[in-house]
Design a protein around this motif. Structure first.
Motif, PDB file in Angstrom:
ATOM      1  N   GLY A  56       0.776  -1.227   0.000  1.00  0.00           N
ATOM      2  CA  GLY A  56       0.000   0.000   0.000  1.00  0.00           C
ATOM      3  C   GLY A  56       0.807   1.276   0.000  1.00  0.00           C
ATOM      4  N   ALA A  57       1.883   1.339   0.782  1.00  0.00           N
ATOM      5  CA  ALA A  57       2.667   2.569   0.889  1.00  0.00           C
ATOM      6  C   ALA A  57       4.033   2.246   1.462  1.00  0.00           C
ATOM      7  CB  ALA A  57       1.950   3.575   1.773  1.00  0.00           C
ATOM      8  N   ALA A  58       4.892   3.242   1.406  1.00  0.00           N
ATOM      9  CA  ALA A  58       6.227   3.117   1.986  1.00  0.00           C
ATOM     10  C   ALA A  58       6.523   4.378   2.776  1.00  0.00           C
ATOM     11  CB  ALA A  58       7.270   2.930   0.885  1.00  0.00           C
ATOM     12  N   PRO A  59       7.317   4.258   3.849  1.00  0.00           N
ATOM     13  CA  PRO A  59       7.616   5.454   4.638  1.00  0.00           C
ATOM     14  C   PRO A  59       8.527   6.415   3.870  1.00  0.00           C
ATOM     15  CG  PRO A  59       8.784   3.536   5.509  1.00  0.00           C
ATOM     16  CD  PRO A  59       7.906   3.052   4.410  1.00  0.00           C
ATOM     17  N   LEU A  60       8.259   7.689   4.019  1.00  0.00           N
ATOM     18  CA  LEU A  60       9.101   8.727   3.449  1.00  0.00           C
ATOM     19  C   LEU A  60      10.152   9.057   4.495  1.00  0.00           C
ATOM     20  CD1 LEU A  60       9.663  10.717   1.146  1.00  0.00           C
ATOM     21  CD2 LEU A  60       8.042  12.289   2.224  1.00  0.00           C
ATOM     22  N   LEU A  61      11.390   8.765   4.188  1.00  0.00           N
ATOM     23  CA  LEU A  61      12.471   8.943   5.157  1.00  0.00           C
ATOM     24  C   LEU A  61      12.998  10.367   5.124  1.00  0.00           C
ATOM     25  CD1 LEU A  61      14.349   5.594   4.489  1.00  0.00           C
ATOM     26  CD2 LEU A  61      12.565   6.063   6.158  1.00  0.00           C
ATOM     27  N   GLY A  62      13.608  10.775   6.230  1.00  0.00           N
ATOM     28  CA  GLY A  62      14.208  12.097   6.310  1.00  0.00           C
ATOM     29  C   GLY A  62      13.321  13.118   6.997  1.00  0.00           C
ATOM     30  N   LEU A  63      12.184  12.700   7.464  1.00  0.00           N
ATOM     31  CA  LEU A  63      11.273  13.601   8.158  1.00  0.00           C
ATOM     32  C   LEU A  63      11.171  13.177   9.611  1.00  0.00           C
ATOM     33  CD1 LEU A  63       8.401  13.745   5.527  1.00  0.00           C
ATOM     34  CD2 LEU A  63      10.247  15.387   5.850  1.00  0.00           C
ATOM     35  N   ASP A  64      10.884  14.117  10.475  1.00  0.00           N
ATOM     36  CA  ASP A  64      10.729  13.798  11.890  1.00  0.00           C
ATOM     37  C   ASP A  64       9.261  13.531  12.188  1.00  0.00           C
ATOM     38  OD1 ASP A  64      11.423  13.322  14.494  1.00  0.00           O
ATOM     39  OD2 ASP A  64      11.437  15.428  15.069  1.00  0.00           O
ATOM     40  N   GLY A  65       8.740  12.522  11.549  1.00  0.00           N
ATOM     41  CA  GLY A  65       7.356  12.137  11.712  1.00  0.00           C
ATOM     42  C   GLY A  65       7.046  11.021  10.739  1.00  0.00           C
ATOM     43  N   SER A  92       4.422   0.012  16.725  1.00  0.00           N
ATOM     44  CA  SER A  92       5.784  -0.497  16.926  1.00  0.00           C
ATOM     45  C   SER A  92       6.786   0.614  17.200  1.00  0.00           C
ATOM     46  CB  SER A  92       6.224  -1.297  15.704  1.00  0.00           C
ATOM     47  OG  SER A  92       6.402  -0.425  14.600  1.00  0.00           O
ATOM     48  N   ASN A  93       6.307   1.874  17.258  1.00  0.00           N
ATOM     49  CA  ASN A  93       7.172   3.013  17.535  1.00  0.00           C
ATOM     50  C   ASN A  93       8.290   3.130  16.494  1.00  0.00           C
ATOM     51  OD1 ASN A  93       7.391   5.259  19.074  1.00  0.00           O
ATOM     52  ND2 ASN A  93       8.311   4.245  20.843  1.00  0.00           N
ATOM     53  N   LEU A  94       7.916   3.010  15.231  1.00  0.00           N
ATOM     54  CA  LEU A  94       8.866   2.964  14.123  1.00  0.00           C
ATOM     55  C   LEU A  94       9.788   4.172  14.087  1.00  0.00           C
ATOM     56  CD1 LEU A  94       9.857   1.590  11.484  1.00  0.00           C
ATOM     57  CD2 LEU A  94       8.115   2.949  10.296  1.00  0.00           C
ATOM     58  N   ILE A  95       9.272   5.380  14.256  1.00  0.00           N
ATOM     59  CA  ILE A  95      10.075   6.591  14.134  1.00  0.00           C
ATOM     60  C   ILE A  95      11.182   6.605  15.193  1.00  0.00           C
ATOM     61  CG2 ILE A  95      10.051   9.118  14.255  1.00  0.00           C
ATOM     62  CD1 ILE A  95       8.789   7.923  11.727  1.00  0.00           C
ATOM     63  N   VAL A  96      10.846   6.279  16.425  1.00  0.00           N
ATOM     64  CA  VAL A  96      11.849   6.261  17.502  1.00  0.00           C
ATOM     65  C   VAL A  96      12.903   5.199  17.221  1.00  0.00           C
ATOM     66  CG1 VAL A  96      12.200   5.800  19.958  1.00  0.00           C
ATOM     67  CG2 VAL A  96      10.256   7.188  19.223  1.00  0.00           C
ATOM     68  N   LYS A  97      12.487   4.023  16.791  1.00  0.00           N
ATOM     69  CA  LYS A  97      13.442   2.950  16.506  1.00  0.00           C
ATOM     70  C   LYS A  97      14.365   3.310  15.343  1.00  0.00           C
ATOM     71  CE  LYS A  97      10.679  -0.779  18.376  1.00  0.00           C
ATOM     72  NZ  LYS A  97       9.882  -1.958  18.096  1.00  0.00           N
ATOM     73  N   MET A  98      13.813   3.955  14.313  1.00  0.00           N
ATOM     74  CA  MET A  98      14.653   4.372  13.185  1.00  0.00           C
ATOM     75  C   MET A  98      15.655   5.431  13.628  1.00  0.00           C
ATOM     76  SD  MET A  98      11.924   4.370  10.019  1.00  0.00           S
ATOM     77  CE  MET A  98      12.884   5.511   9.100  1.00  0.00           C
ATOM     78  N   ARG A  99      15.195   6.387  14.423  1.00  0.00           N
ATOM     79  CA  ARG A  99      16.081   7.441  14.923  1.00  0.00           C
ATOM     80  C   ARG A  99      17.210   6.822  15.755  1.00  0.00           C
ATOM     81  NH1 ARG A  99      12.597  10.416  17.753  1.00  0.00           N
ATOM     82  NH2 ARG A  99      11.941  11.569  15.928  1.00  0.00           N
ATOM     83  N   GLU A 100      16.870   5.903  16.654  1.00  0.00           N
ATOM     84  CA  GLU A 100      17.876   5.248  17.484  1.00  0.00           C
ATOM     85  C   GLU A 100      18.863   4.458  16.625  1.00  0.00           C
ATOM     86  OE1 GLU A 100      15.507   2.924  20.163  1.00  0.00           O
ATOM     87  OE2 GLU A 100      15.063   4.645  21.466  1.00  0.00           O
ATOM     88  N   GLY A 101      18.358   3.776  15.596  1.00  0.00           N
ATOM     89  CA  GLY A 101      19.225   3.001  14.712  1.00  0.00           C
ATOM     90  C   GLY A 101      20.196   3.886  13.947  1.00  0.00           C
ATOM     91  N   ILE A 102      19.713   5.034  13.500  1.00  0.00           N
ATOM     92  CA  ILE A 102      20.582   5.955  12.751  1.00  0.00           C
ATOM     93  C   ILE A 102      21.649   6.527  13.670  1.00  0.00           C
ATOM     94  CG2 ILE A 102      20.651   8.205  11.581  1.00  0.00           C
ATOM     95  CD1 ILE A 102      17.835   7.424  10.442  1.00  0.00           C
ATOM     96  N   PHE A 103      21.239   7.002  14.856  1.00  0.00           N
ATOM     97  CA  PHE A 103      22.210   7.617  15.759  1.00  0.00           C
ATOM     98  C   PHE A 103      23.194   6.617  16.342  1.00  0.00           C
ATOM     99  CE2 PHE A 103      19.001  11.127  16.064  1.00  0.00           C
ATOM    100  CZ  PHE A 103      19.822  12.084  15.475  1.00  0.00           C
ATOM    101  N   SER A 104      22.803   5.358  16.412  1.00  0.00           N
ATOM    102  CA  SER A 104      23.755   4.345  16.917  1.00  0.00           C
ATOM    103  C   SER A 104      24.870   4.081  15.915  1.00  0.00           C
ATOM    104  CB  SER A 104      23.022   3.047  17.244  1.00  0.00           C
ATOM    105  OG  SER A 104      22.627   2.379  16.062  1.00  0.00           O
TER     106      SER A 104
END
Length: 106
Positions: A56-65, A92-104
């Motif tokens: 159906g859709a895919a997340p648009l990356l690079g946004l804080d939301g 699943s708290n995707l945004i927080v997990k992606m942010r944590e993965g990037i900063f790690s």
């Protein structure tokens, strides 16, 4: 967004081409038709996995939301799938997990 769209469109075109070539090959003789009939459940599963309406859709990356981008030609099934995907992403708290993965990785 542009690069992701090019990738998605290219992937869809390649998958459609491969499925069309496979179907043509499987319908070329009586023997391959019998094989295709026996393998039909597996082919249906692959087709379902490759169907854009299933995701159906895919997340648009690079946004804080959370922003999900779907096809301009999405049907009702694709829109429903997008809403289910959005609900799963929120739960699943995707945004927080992606942010944590990037900063790690920094």
């Amino acid at each position: 967004g542009f690069t992701g769209n090019v990738f998605i469109k290219g992937s869809e075109a390649i998958s459609k081409f491969l499925l069309d070539v496979l179907k043509e090959s499987l319908m070329s003789s009586f023997t391959t038709k019998i094989g295709a009939l026996l393998a039909k459940p597996a082919f249906n599963k692959v087709r379902s996995l490759m169907d854009p309406s299933e995701i159906g859709a895919a997340p648009l990356l690079g946004l804080d939301g959370l922003v999900l981008v779907g096809h301009g030609r999405s049907d009702s099934r694709a829109i429903t799938s997008s809403l289910v995907l959005a609900q799963q992403a929120i739960k699943s708290n995707l945004i927080v997990k992606m942010r944590e993965g990037i900063f790690s990785q920094l």
